[in-house]
Design an enzyme around this catalytic site. Structure first.
Site, mmCIF file in Angstrom:
data_model
loop_
_atom_site.group_PDB
_atom_site.id
_atom_site.type_symbol
_atom_site.label_atom_id
_atom_site.label_comp_id
_atom_site.label_asym_id
_atom_site.label_seq_id
_atom_site.Cartn_x
_atom_site.Cartn_y
_atom_site.Cartn_z
ATOM 1 C CG HIS A 43 -1.897 -1.182 1.159
ATOM 2 N ND1 HIS A 43 -3.215 -1.074 0.777
ATOM 3 C CD2 HIS A 43 -1.705 -2.497 1.423
ATOM 4 C CE1 HIS A 43 -3.796 -2.264 0.822
ATOM 5 N NE2 HIS A 43 -2.890 -3.142 1.211
ATOM 6 C CG HIS A 47 -2.156 2.248 -1.962
ATOM 7 N ND1 HIS A 47 -1.809 3.430 -1.353
ATOM 8 C CD2 HIS A 47 -3.104 1.699 -1.166
ATOM 9 C CE1 HIS A 47 -2.496 3.589 -0.244
ATOM 10 N NE2 HIS A 47 -3.311 2.552 -0.104
ATOM 11 C CG ASP A 49 -6.817 0.064 0.232
ATOM 12 O OD1 ASP A 49 -5.609 0.073 -0.057
ATOM 13 O OD2 ASP A 49 -7.325 0.801 1.090
ATOM 14 C CG HIS A 53 -6.396 -3.451 3.045
ATOM 15 N ND1 HIS A 53 -5.152 -3.657 3.623
ATOM 16 C CD2 HIS A 53 -6.714 -2.148 3.326
ATOM 17 C CE1 HIS A 53 -4.743 -2.549 4.211
ATOM 18 N NE2 HIS A 53 -5.665 -1.626 4.065
ATOM 19 C CG HIS A 155 -10.362 1.149 4.557
ATOM 20 N ND1 HIS A 155 -10.045 2.340 5.162
ATOM 21 C CD2 HIS A 155 -9.421 0.975 3.583
ATOM 22 C CE1 HIS A 155 -8.961 2.856 4.602
ATOM 23 N NE2 HIS A 155 -8.564 2.051 3.639
ATOM 24 C CD GLU A 167 -6.673 4.391 0.891
ATOM 25 O OE1 GLU A 167 -7.586 4.409 1.752
ATOM 26 O OE2 GLU A 167 -5.652 3.673 0.997
#
Length: 202
Positions: A43, A47, A49, A53, A155, A167
């Protein structure tokens, strides 16, 4: 067609999530050719997710088809000074495949203040986005949750729906209100996330 790179360059002195080790790029020269040995977390920098994750049984990046990494995106301006992003700020996301949140926080990249006080989604806003059946959400901040919030509630809402999170996007200020967005991760086994090359075309 115009293309804008939305990716920060990976360097050894780049900003990383607090508590994470910075990348190490070991330069090797063997028999006249050059290679680089990467030591970095999945990350790092700009990157993506994956649900894996935060969910042990969640979908991994290698499980996504290539088509799920690209699509039409709404670029939404979040008013300066916003602390919590609410559903009414996101209405223009309807009918798109991705939403890119342009908060202006990317102007702080490389400075300590990048990691504190950035706008985050409320749980209601996260739930609203999952109801739109988007492929993913991207933003110019370090996280969709506050730094240090180990439970990662936003998240969990977004990734729990199967959506992707991208992000640390760069250069969102250069984009029009609608673009085609693409973010391509490496394809490695059991991928919880990965640095990406993200770009927009319009």
């Amino acid at each position: 067609m115009k293309y804008t790179d939305l990716t920060y360059t990976i360097t050894e002195n780049m900003p990383v999530y607090p508590g994470t080790e910075k990348p190490v790029l070991e330069k090797l020269e063997i028999d006249g050719y050059r290679e680089t040995l990467f030591h970095m977390f999945s990350h790092t920098g700009t990157h993506m997710d994956a649900p894996y994750h935060v969910f042990k049984d969640g979908r991994k990046l290698e499980d996504y088809s290539i088509e799920e990494f690209t699509g039409r995106a709404a670029v939404i301006d979040i008013p300066q000074g916003t602390k919590t992003i609410e559903p009414e700020m996101l209405k223009s996301a309807e009918g798109f495949e991705f939403v890119l949140l342009r908060t202006g926080w990317g102007s702080k990249w490389g400075r300590d203040e990048y990691f504190d006080g950035f706008p985050v989604l409320s749980l209601k806003a996260a739930e609203y986005l999952t109801g739109l059946r988007l492929k993913g959400i991207g933003l110019d901040c370090i996280s969709v949750d506050e730094v240090g919030m180990n439970e990662l509630p936003v998240h969990r809402v977004i990734l729990g729906s199967g959506m992707l999170i991208i992000e640390n996007l760069a250069c969102l200020e250069m984009l029009p209100a609608e673009v085609t967005f693409t973010a391509l991760p490496l394809k490695y086994a059991d991928s919880d996330g990965c640095s990406v090359r993200a770009f927009a075309s319009y």
